[in-house]
Design a protein around this motif. Structure first.
Motif, PDB file in Angstrom:
ATOM      1  N   GLY A  16       0.785  -1.212   0.000  1.00 30.77           N
ATOM      2  CA  GLY A  16       0.000   0.000   0.000  1.00 30.77           C
ATOM      3  C   GLY A  16       0.826   1.275   0.000  1.00 30.77           C
ATOM      4  N   GLU A  17       0.151   2.345  -0.343  1.00 32.46           N
ATOM      5  CA  GLU A  17       0.770   3.658  -0.458  1.00 32.46           C
ATOM      6  C   GLU A  17       1.338   4.149   0.874  1.00 32.46           C
ATOM      7  OE1 GLU A  17       1.825   7.263  -2.352  1.00 32.46           O
ATOM      8  OE2 GLU A  17       0.965   5.501  -3.301  1.00 32.46           O
ATOM      9  N   LEU A  18       0.617   3.930   1.969  1.00 33.77           N
ATOM     10  CA  LEU A  18       1.080   4.411   3.271  1.00 33.77           C
ATOM     11  C   LEU A  18       2.364   3.707   3.702  1.00 33.77           C
ATOM     12  CD1 LEU A  18       0.760   6.185   5.725  1.00 33.77           C
ATOM     13  CD2 LEU A  18      -0.828   4.514   6.671  1.00 33.77           C
ATOM     14  N   LYS A  19       2.407   2.395   3.585  1.00 37.47           N
ATOM     15  CA  LYS A  19       3.619   1.664   3.959  1.00 37.47           C
ATOM     16  C   LYS A  19       4.799   2.056   3.076  1.00 37.47           C
ATOM     17  CE  LYS A  19       1.618  -2.318   6.229  1.00 37.47           C
ATOM     18  NZ  LYS A  19       1.505  -3.776   6.251  1.00 37.47           N
ATOM     19  N   GLU A  20       4.537   2.288   1.798  1.00 38.71           N
ATOM     20  CA  GLU A  20       5.610   2.750   0.902  1.00 38.71           C
ATOM     21  C   GLU A  20       6.128   4.104   1.352  1.00 38.71           C
ATOM     22  OE1 GLU A  20       4.378   2.770  -3.164  1.00 38.71           O
ATOM     23  OE2 GLU A  20       3.907   0.625  -3.156  1.00 38.71           O
ATOM     24  N   HIS A  21       5.210   4.994   1.725  1.00 38.59           N
ATOM     25  CA  HIS A  21       5.632   6.329   2.178  1.00 38.59           C
ATOM     26  C   HIS A  21       6.465   6.230   3.457  1.00 38.59           C
ATOM     27  CE1 HIS A  21       5.574  10.655   2.724  1.00 38.59           C
ATOM     28  NE2 HIS A  21       5.368  10.391   4.003  1.00 38.59           N
ATOM     29  N   LEU A  22       6.030   5.399   4.399  1.00 38.22           N
ATOM     30  CA  LEU A  22       6.737   5.275   5.670  1.00 38.22           C
ATOM     31  C   LEU A  22       8.079   4.564   5.517  1.00 38.22           C
ATOM     32  CD1 LEU A  22       3.734   4.510   8.026  1.00 38.22           C
ATOM     33  CD2 LEU A  22       4.977   6.668   7.766  1.00 38.22           C
ATOM     34  N   ALA A  23       8.317   3.950   4.363  1.00 39.10           N
ATOM     35  CA  ALA A  23       9.608   3.315   4.096  1.00 39.10           C
ATOM     36  C   ALA A  23      10.616   4.297   3.492  1.00 39.10           C
ATOM     37  CB  ALA A  23       9.423   2.123   3.158  1.00 39.10           C
ATOM     38  N   LEU A  24      10.162   5.507   3.141  1.00 44.68           N
ATOM     39  CA  LEU A  24      11.081   6.518   2.603  1.00 44.68           C
ATOM     40  C   LEU A  24      12.113   6.891   3.664  1.00 44.68           C
ATOM     41  CD1 LEU A  24       8.550   9.009   0.927  1.00 44.68           C
ATOM     42  CD2 LEU A  24      10.094   7.431  -0.247  1.00 44.68           C
ATOM     43  N   PRO A  25      13.306   7.324   3.236  1.00 46.65           N
ATOM     44  CA  PRO A  25      14.280   7.790   4.235  1.00 46.65           C
ATOM     45  C   PRO A  25      13.758   9.048   4.937  1.00 46.65           C
ATOM     46  CG  PRO A  25      15.197   7.888   1.991  1.00 46.65           C
ATOM     47  CD  PRO A  25      13.805   7.372   1.886  1.00 46.65           C
ATOM     48  N   PRO A  26      14.013   9.177   6.230  1.00 46.96           N
ATOM     49  CA  PRO A  26      13.538  10.353   6.953  1.00 46.96           C
ATOM     50  C   PRO A  26      14.195  11.641   6.457  1.00 46.96           C
ATOM     51  CG  PRO A  26      14.237   8.645   8.481  1.00 46.96           C
ATOM     52  CD  PRO A  26      14.655   8.219   7.114  1.00 46.96           C
ATOM     53  N   ALA A  77       3.460  13.910   2.893  1.00 48.56           N
ATOM     54  CA  ALA A  77       4.339  14.090   4.049  1.00 48.56           C
ATOM     55  C   ALA A  77       3.780  13.308   5.231  1.00 48.56           C
ATOM     56  CB  ALA A  77       4.454  15.570   4.409  1.00 48.56           C
ATOM     57  N   SER A  78       4.686  12.969   6.156  1.00 44.08           N
ATOM     58  CA  SER A  78       4.234  12.301   7.379  1.00 44.08           C
ATOM     59  C   SER A  78       5.146  12.689   8.526  1.00 44.08           C
ATOM     60  CB  SER A  78       4.243  10.780   7.215  1.00 44.08           C
ATOM     61  OG  SER A  78       5.561  10.302   7.095  1.00 44.08           O
ATOM     62  N   ALA A  79       4.595  12.589   9.712  1.00 47.28           N
ATOM     63  CA  ALA A  79       5.360  12.773  10.941  1.00 47.28           C
ATOM     64  C   ALA A  79       4.970  11.631  11.860  1.00 47.28           C
ATOM     65  CB  ALA A  79       5.046  14.117  11.585  1.00 47.28           C
ATOM     66  N   ALA A  80       5.926  10.788  12.196  1.00 43.85           N
ATOM     67  CA  ALA A  80       5.686   9.682  13.116  1.00 43.85           C
ATOM     68  C   ALA A  80       6.152  10.116  14.498  1.00 43.85           C
ATOM     69  CB  ALA A  80       6.444   8.445  12.653  1.00 43.85           C
ATOM     70  N   VAL A  90      10.173  12.583  16.826  1.00 40.49           N
ATOM     71  CA  VAL A  90       9.358  12.914  15.661  1.00 40.49           C
ATOM     72  C   VAL A  90      10.192  12.626  14.415  1.00 40.49           C
ATOM     73  CG1 VAL A  90       8.059  14.719  14.472  1.00 40.49           C
ATOM     74  CG2 VAL A  90       8.222  14.750  16.975  1.00 40.49           C
ATOM     75  N   THR A  91       9.703  11.711  13.595  1.00 41.78           N
ATOM     76  CA  THR A  91      10.394  11.366  12.351  1.00 41.78           C
ATOM     77  C   THR A  91       9.565  11.892  11.195  1.00 41.78           C
ATOM     78  OG1 THR A  91      11.235   9.355  13.397  1.00 41.78           O
ATOM     79  CG2 THR A  91      11.382   9.485  11.003  1.00 41.78           C
ATOM     80  N   ILE A  92      10.175  12.776  10.407  1.00 37.68           N
ATOM     81  CA  ILE A  92       9.472  13.445   9.307  1.00 37.68           C
ATOM     82  C   ILE A  92       9.901  12.817   7.980  1.00 37.68           C
ATOM     83  CG2 ILE A  92       9.085  15.641   8.134  1.00 37.68           C
ATOM     84  CD1 ILE A  92      10.024  16.966  10.797  1.00 37.68           C
ATOM     85  N   ARG A  93       8.923  12.546   7.131  1.00 32.04           N
ATOM     86  CA  ARG A  93       9.195  12.076   5.771  1.00 32.04           C
ATOM     87  C   ARG A  93       8.409  12.954   4.814  1.00 32.04           C
ATOM     88  NH1 ARG A  93       9.422   7.657   8.995  1.00 32.04           N
ATOM     89  NH2 ARG A  93      11.117   6.204   8.602  1.00 32.04           N
ATOM     90  N   VAL A  94       9.058  13.363   3.725  1.00 32.22           N
ATOM     91  CA  VAL A  94       8.424  14.236   2.742  1.00 32.22           C
ATOM     92  C   VAL A  94       8.704  13.681   1.356  1.00 32.22           C
ATOM     93  CG1 VAL A  94       8.286  16.579   1.825  1.00 32.22           C
ATOM     94  CG2 VAL A  94       8.795  16.234   4.237  1.00 32.22           C
ATOM     95  N   ARG A  95       7.653  13.585   0.557  1.00 32.52           N
ATOM     96  CA  ARG A  95       7.804  13.161  -0.831  1.00 32.52           C
ATOM     97  C   ARG A  95       7.831  14.426  -1.692  1.00 32.52           C
ATOM     98  NH1 ARG A  95       4.224   8.393  -2.678  1.00 32.52           N
ATOM     99  NH2 ARG A  95       5.765   7.444  -1.344  1.00 32.52           N
ATOM    100  N   GLY A  96       8.836  14.543  -2.515  1.00 35.33           N
ATOM    101  CA  GLY A  96       8.957  15.724  -3.359  1.00 35.33           C
ATOM    102  C   GLY A  96      10.148  16.567  -2.945  1.00 35.33           C
ATOM    103  N   LYS A  97      10.593  17.383  -3.840  1.00 35.09           N
ATOM    104  CA  LYS A  97      11.787  18.194  -3.607  1.00 35.09           C
ATOM    105  C   LYS A  97      11.415  19.586  -3.104  1.00 35.09           C
ATOM    106  CE  LYS A  97      14.698  15.673  -6.620  1.00 35.09           C
ATOM    107  NZ  LYS A  97      15.204  14.660  -5.790  1.00 35.09           N
TER     108      LYS A  97
END
Length: 111
Positions: A16-26, A77-80, A90-97
């Motif tokens: 799924g999309e959420l798990k893929e996003h959470l696998a991005l480098p922080p 974007a996500s914040a865990a 707080v672990t932040i992940r952002v998709r996009g430049k």
């Protein structure tokens, strides 16, 4: 009944999309002396610059806040948030430049 069994079989390997996003480098990992639940609303508000925020419980001591684009159907974007003793991580992940520093600055203002 058969249809339900087919659906359950398909769901087992679905990432799924959420798990893929959470696998991005922080993009950043920050700490705060505040409790995770005290940070939720502020961090959700910080992520609204990129999309609609949603909070999801992640176990007894954590939450994941995601910003999504409902029209495109993806997470931007996500914040865990995870409590560790008297602090929260707080672990932040952002998709996009180009958004890492802006989102980090908005989240740091909450800490």
């Amino acid at each position: 009944m058969f249809w339900i069994m087919v659906m359950m079989a398909q769901a087992g390997g679905y990432a799924g999309e959420l798990k893929e996003h959470l696998a991005l480098p922080p993009a950043a990992t920050l700490t705060s002396g505040k409790r995770a639940y005290d940070l939720e609303i502020c961090i959700a508000d910080a992520l609204t610059v990129l999309g609609t925020p949603t909070s999801l419980r992640d176990g007894a001591d954590g939450v994941v806040i995601v910003a999504s684009n409902p029209m495109a159907g993806n997470y931007i974007a996500s914040a865990a948030l995870r409590e560790a003793g008297s602090q929260s991580r707080v672990t932040i992940r952002v998709r996009g430049k180009g958004w890492n520093d802006r989102i980090r600055g908005r989240v740091e203002a909450c800490l």
